[in-house]
Design an enzyme around this catalytic site. Structure first.
Site, short mmCIF file in Angstrom:
data_model
loop_
_atom_site.label_atom_id
_atom_site.label_comp_id
_atom_site.label_asym_id
_atom_site.label_seq_id
_atom_site.Cartn_x
_atom_site.Cartn_y
_atom_site.Cartn_z
N GLU A 8 14.11 17.86 -23.17
CA GLU A 8 14.38 16.46 -23.49
C GLU A 8 15.84 16.31 -23.92
OE1 GLU A 8 12.96 13.23 -23.60
OE2 GLU A 8 14.95 12.80 -24.41
N VAL B 134 11.73 11.04 -15.96
CA VAL B 134 12.88 10.51 -16.72
C VAL B 134 12.98 8.99 -16.58
CG1 VAL B 134 14.20 12.66 -16.66
CG2 VAL B 134 14.43 11.01 -14.79
N GLY B 135 11.84 8.35 -16.42
CA GLY B 135 11.84 6.89 -16.33
C GLY B 135 11.49 6.42 -14.93
N HIS C 60 -18.02 3.38 -41.78
CA HIS C 60 -17.85 4.79 -42.14
C HIS C 60 -18.91 5.59 -41.38
CE1 HIS C 60 -17.01 8.31 -44.58
NE2 HIS C 60 -18.33 8.48 -44.73
N GLY D 55 -2.44 -1.39 -7.76
CA GLY D 55 -1.08 -1.01 -8.13
C GLY D 55 -0.92 0.47 -8.47
N ASP E 193 6.74 -4.67 -14.60
CA ASP E 193 7.83 -3.68 -14.73
C ASP E 193 9.14 -4.17 -14.13
OD1 ASP E 193 5.65 -2.25 -15.58
OD2 ASP E 193 5.96 -0.54 -14.25
N GLY F 10 9.15 11.70 -22.53
CA GLY F 10 8.72 10.32 -22.73
C GLY F 10 7.21 10.26 -22.58
N TYR F 11 6.70 9.09 -22.26
CA TYR F 11 5.25 8.91 -22.12
C TYR F 11 4.66 9.91 -21.14
CZ TYR F 11 5.25 4.11 -24.14
OH TYR F 11 5.34 3.01 -24.94
N GLY G 126 0.84 -1.21 0.00
CA GLY G 126 0.00 0.00 0.00
C GLY G 126 0.86 1.25 0.00
P1 NAD Z 1 10.34 7.38 -20.48
O1 NAD Z 1 11.45 6.42 -20.43
O2 NAD Z 1 9.17 7.13 -21.35
O3 NAD Z 1 10.93 8.84 -20.92
C1 NAD Z 1 11.92 9.52 -20.19
C2 NAD Z 1 12.54 10.58 -21.10
O4 NAD Z 1 13.39 11.41 -20.30
C3 NAD Z 1 13.43 10.00 -22.19
O5 NAD Z 1 12.98 10.46 -23.46
C4 NAD Z 1 14.84 10.50 -21.83
O6 NAD Z 1 15.64 10.76 -22.98
C5 NAD Z 1 14.55 11.78 -21.04
N1 NAD Z 1 15.58 12.18 -20.06
C6 NAD Z 1 16.26 11.40 -19.20
N2 NAD Z 1 17.09 12.16 -18.42
C7 NAD Z 1 16.92 13.46 -18.79
C8 NAD Z 1 17.48 14.72 -18.35
N3 NAD Z 1 18.35 14.82 -17.34
N4 NAD Z 1 17.06 15.87 -18.98
C9 NAD Z 1 16.15 15.80 -19.98
N5 NAD Z 1 15.59 14.63 -20.43
C10 NAD Z 1 15.96 13.47 -19.84
O7 NAD Z 1 9.91 7.59 -18.94
P2 NAD Z 1 8.60 8.21 -18.27
O8 NAD Z 1 7.95 9.20 -19.17
O9 NAD Z 1 9.05 8.66 -16.93
O10 NAD Z 1 7.62 6.97 -18.14
C11 NAD Z 1 8.04 5.81 -17.37
C12 NAD Z 1 7.35 4.56 -17.88
O11 NAD Z 1 5.98 4.61 -17.53
C13 NAD Z 1 7.42 4.43 -19.40
O12 NAD Z 1 8.47 3.60 -19.79
C14 NAD Z 1 6.09 3.82 -19.76
O13 NAD Z 1 6.24 2.46 -20.02
C15 NAD Z 1 5.20 3.99 -18.54
N6 NAD Z 1 4.06 4.84 -18.89
C16 NAD Z 1 3.17 4.37 -19.80
C17 NAD Z 1 2.10 5.15 -20.17
C18 NAD Z 1 1.12 4.62 -21.17
O14 NAD Z 1 1.13 3.42 -21.41
N7 NAD Z 1 0.31 5.46 -21.78
C19 NAD Z 1 1.94 6.42 -19.64
C20 NAD Z 1 2.86 6.87 -18.71
C21 NAD Z 1 3.93 6.06 -18.35
#
Ligand code: NAD
Length: 459
Positions: free
Chosen positions: A207, A269-270, A441, A49, A310, A186-187, A41
């Protein structure tokens, strides 16, 4: 374990209550297993989750309200008259909380009806057959036969940027910020950047790579970038954020360093796997350098422990976790089951949305597969026009076998269409299979038909 503490016997121990964990628990119960599910939790999770509590669902809730507001204003040109439209984020938080409670309650009742025992607490493995769970009423000891790990991820924190907001903070905000800097396109950065821009926030996205969402086909992301720029978003690609001090962000790129100021700074950033606190080595589970669990194609880390979602390699997507969970449980039950999908669909909920499954043109080239690529513009699609959007559909077809290898789309509502591509891949469909299928359509789905028709006519 302290002498005198009798451990509870557990048949299948599931650690983590997200889409991986709860799907595993339900499938195992169906197969006659007695399941105990443990979830810690807290702020980033619970039953359902991170996806339910701080990810997929709350982000789509924010995206939806921002879009409704944005569309209300945009449709004035189509004759929609509204005296005053505004978004109250405090009311939004109550609505979002109710949605989460309703969906979470649904999962809890499914688990209860399946006879799954749910323990709320923080688990650590003590050895290859036992674990301790710290609960609000003390520590419980479990003696498990098999285990499945589905503990997910948390936002990655860069030490020099640690004072910034995470996506969890942004989704919990009660006031719309006037300005925001988003680190990472990113996403998360693109989805929340779009939502904030629609709510009226002045957004700058920084980015590090030379283009946004660098893992996605550039033709698709080009549409999204242009649409976001029309909403007033500024992109600084090829720039990294090197420091944050209060409301000030230091950005480095070609031409040196510069400073940006914003009310909110989001670092996206991930994500980092939550595998570091479980004592997994004591359960005979190996981690790679990134903290991911090494598994075989049946999701087994060793003959008695599986891992899904993940915490294993591959895209961090809820639907991948739940598909892997079914395979993992079946393998733990001795059934012949492997995780070998022909494609894992992905969606980015920007406006227009990106939806994709299977090989991209670039991936096919890297793998030296000869392909035919078909395209259709959604600019000429009637339904897209009424939705106030354009976009495109791109298909990748294997030249030799004529199999469809990939479907990639950018457009409004394309998230709802990508399962057609996943089905085509799984059914080993050819372009003719899809072009012989009548698409209604006026719908955006006609774009898929047109893109594949262009491949058929090229042959
Ligand atoms: P991501 O890996 O998608 O993108 C992170 C971005 O940050 C990359 O493009 C990278 O080049 C950039 N980056 C890294 N360090 C940096 C810095 N110091 N300065 C500038 N840019 C930098 O990660 P996220 O957006 O945090 O998402 C995490 C995960 O969550 C994703 O891998 C995705 O699978 C999941 N997610 C999925 C969805 C969906 O399915 N719609 C939505 C949100 C998140």
């Amino acid at each position: 374990m302290v002498v005198g503490e009798i451990p509870d016997p557990v048949d299948l121990l599931v650690v983590g209550g997200g889409p991986g964990g709860y799907t595993a628990a339900l499938r195992a119960a169906e197969l006659g297993r007695k399941v105990t599910l443990v979830d810690r939790g807290g702020d980033e999770g619970g039953i359902g989750g991170a996806c339910l509590w701080v990810g997929c669902i709350p982000s789509k809730a924010l995206i939806e309200v921002a879009d409704a507001y944005h569309q209300t204003i945009a449709m004035r040109r189509a004759g929609l008259e509204v005296d005053a439209a505004a978004v109250n984020l405090a009311t939004f938080q109550t609505w979002k909380g109710d949605l989460i409670a309703q969906l979470g309650g649904g999962v809890e009742s499914l688990l209860a009806s399946a006879g799954v025992e749910v323990i709320s607490g923080r688990l650590r493995f003590t050895n290859g057959e036992s674990a301790a769970v710290d609960t609000s009423t003390g520590t419980r000891f479990l003696n498990w036969k098999q285990a499945l790990i589905a503990v997910g991820t948390r936002p990655s924190i860069i030490a020099s940027l640690a004072s910034a907001s995470t996506s969890t903070d942004i989704l919990a905000m009660k006031e719309i910020p006037a300005s925001a800097v988003i680190v990472g396109a990113g996403y998360i950065g693109l989805e929340l950047g779009t939502a904030l821009a629609k709510l009226g926030t002045t957004v700058t996205v920084v980015e590090a790579a030379e283009r946004i969402a660098p893992t996605i086909d550039p033709q698709l992301t080009g549409h999204v970038r242009r649409a976001m720029e029309r909403m007033g978003v500024t992109f600084l690609t090829g720039h990294s954020v090197v420091g944050i001090d209060g409301r000030e962000v230091t950005v480095a790129g070609e031409g040196g360093e510069r400073k940006l100021n914003a009310d909110r700074i989001l670092v996206a950033v991930g994500r980092t796997p939550n595998t570091d606190e479980l004592g997994l080595d004591r359960a005979g589970v190996k981690l790679d350098q990134g903290g991911l669990i090494e598994v075989d194609d049946s999701m087994l880390a060793n003959p008695r422990v599986a891992a899904v979602g993940d915490v294993v390699a591959g895209p961090a997507l809820a639907h991948k976790a739940s598909a892997e969970a079914v395979v993992a449980v079946e393998a733990l039950c001795g059934l012949p089951s492997k995780f070998e999908p022909r494609g894992i669909p992905m969606v980015v909920f920007t406006d227009p949305e990106i939806a994709s499954v299977g090989l991209t043109e670039a991936e096919a080239a890297e793998m030296q597969i000869d392909v035919v690529v078909g395209q259709a513009s959604l600019g000429a699609n009637g339904r897209s026009a009424t939705l106030g959007s354009d976009g495109m559909v791109k298909v990748v077809v294997d030249l030799a076998s004529e199999r469809i290898l990939g479907l990639h789309m950018v457009g409004r509502h394309v998230s709802e269409l990508v399962a057609e591509g996943a089905l085509a891949l799984e059914m080993i469909a050819t372009p003719q299979d899809v072009t012989n299928t009548i698409h209604p359509h006026p719908t955006v789905s006609e774009g898929i038909h047109h893109a594949l028709t262009s491949v058929v006519s090229k042959r």
